[in-house]
Design an enzyme around this catalytic site. Sequence first.
Site, short mmCIF file in Angstrom:
data_model
loop_
_atom_site.label_atom_id
_atom_site.label_comp_id
_atom_site.label_asym_id
_atom_site.label_seq_id
_atom_site.Cartn_x
_atom_site.Cartn_y
_atom_site.Cartn_z
N HIS A 145 -5.68 -6.61 1.80
CA HIS A 145 -6.97 -6.33 2.42
C HIS A 145 -8.01 -5.98 1.37
O HIS A 145 -7.71 -5.77 0.19
CB HIS A 145 -6.85 -5.22 3.47
CG HIS A 145 -6.45 -3.88 2.92
ND1 HIS A 145 -7.34 -2.99 2.38
CD2 HIS A 145 -5.23 -3.28 2.85
CE1 HIS A 145 -6.72 -1.90 2.01
NE2 HIS A 145 -5.43 -2.04 2.27
N CYS A 175 0.09 -0.94 0.91
CA CYS A 175 -0.61 -2.21 1.06
C CYS A 175 -1.28 -2.60 -0.25
O CYS A 175 -1.43 -1.79 -1.15
CB CYS A 175 -1.64 -2.12 2.18
SG CYS A 175 -0.93 -2.05 3.84
#
Length: 475
Positions: free
Chosen positions: A374, A393
């Site tokens: 992301h 992440c």
Amino acid sequence: MYLRIMGQFMFVRLSTVIVVVLLMSLLVTRPLLAIERSEAAFNSLLNQVQFVRLIKPSKQIELDYRALSLGPTKVKQARVEQIQSQLQEFWGTLGIPTNAVNMKSSQDLFQQVLSLEPISKDYLTTSNKIRYLLWLEQRDDWSELASNTWLKLGDSHSLVPEISSRLKVLGDLRQYDPINTLFDANVNNGVKRFQLRHGLTLDGIIGPETLSWINMKPVKRAELLAINFINKTGYLASVEPRFLIINIPAFELELIDNGQVALQSRVIVGKPYRQTPQLSSRISNLVINPSWRVPRSLLTRDLLPKVREDGGYIQARNFDVFDNNGEIVSKTSQEWQDLAHGHFPYRLVQIPGEGNTLGRYKFYFENEHSVYLHDTVDKELFEESNRALSSGCIRIENVEGLANWMASNLVRDKQTWVDMQPERHKTQWFSLEQSLPIYLVYWTAWVDQWGNAQFRNDIYHKNPTFKLALAHGSP
């Protein structure tokens, strides 16, 4: 007339001599070529045995190494077939591609041995680098250097000559003066080149971390190159022509399209106690303006402590709060602050927008760890040399480049993509015409395309585990 006849006679004799000399040279050269090819074959075997000796030592490998490096030709010839068989098994067990199937079809020893070498564009450069490092290990005293101060440009210190010597033999220092104790511009530039090859902060200062890398023995460097070459080559042997790969300890992303690097980016990965996992999957969806459903673990560890300090944090960061029935819950800042000190029975979802933690784009791929790629609002963190900063992440610096490439090459509904560009608060999922393979890997050493040995910190302490697996016969 006499002179012309004598001249012709001398020409004939001279021509005959030249022909005889040429024939003799051919007779001498042919066996020499055969000898040279045999020696080249032995050298190739020796280079391959060095890989095994570094990461999976055994009595048998040591005997093979000594025979190839010190033994006479007859001893080498007597062991060739056995060594070839052992190497074929070694590379095959680890999934390293070779042309070993063609080995028995050739009567030429040199061709047989070449067919055993790993099929990899960086094998020869890596092998040569390993040989050089092992030579340095035997030649130089690489004792531990210690300093109670940080060394920087303009300093004079007794360690400067030894540090300069090491930087010189490792290929980072242009000029070396064995009696110079001044940390001058030449030394400073050498330190920066060294730091660049090790993923360190490019400040030209020799602090504890830079000195630790300078102290690493050449044999350890050779071992890391060998271990990671095997890990990397075996992994890449079965990938598709188009894929996305993220090297976790290097904090780097590459998009490969038909063997060419289509895009690169710095990334942020998980902290050592919240590690980004090694995995392979396929990116199936791209999301514009994602909302962030806060995992319970992150809510407890990260967000509630901030709410305990400031009850207005939830509203300020644009979080919606839901109860177990999916209904939105509204409370005052003081009430949120009080609830954060005890059991917190709600879940938080951050709405899309410029302050959203996930930023503008999210790339979804199925995995059991609930990690994804992301964007991020904390762009300044990409300037850190150690980018193990997330909760697992992966945050991408060049996220716009990756999103636009996927829009051009994989997104089905391109018109909606165009229409969504001005929008900042509406979430839109895009399916792909075909999924994109993604690989999260862990490689801490390699030889780059310019022949430079690159090393990175073993942020999750994985290297010893991999070597142990090899020692027990597991790929």
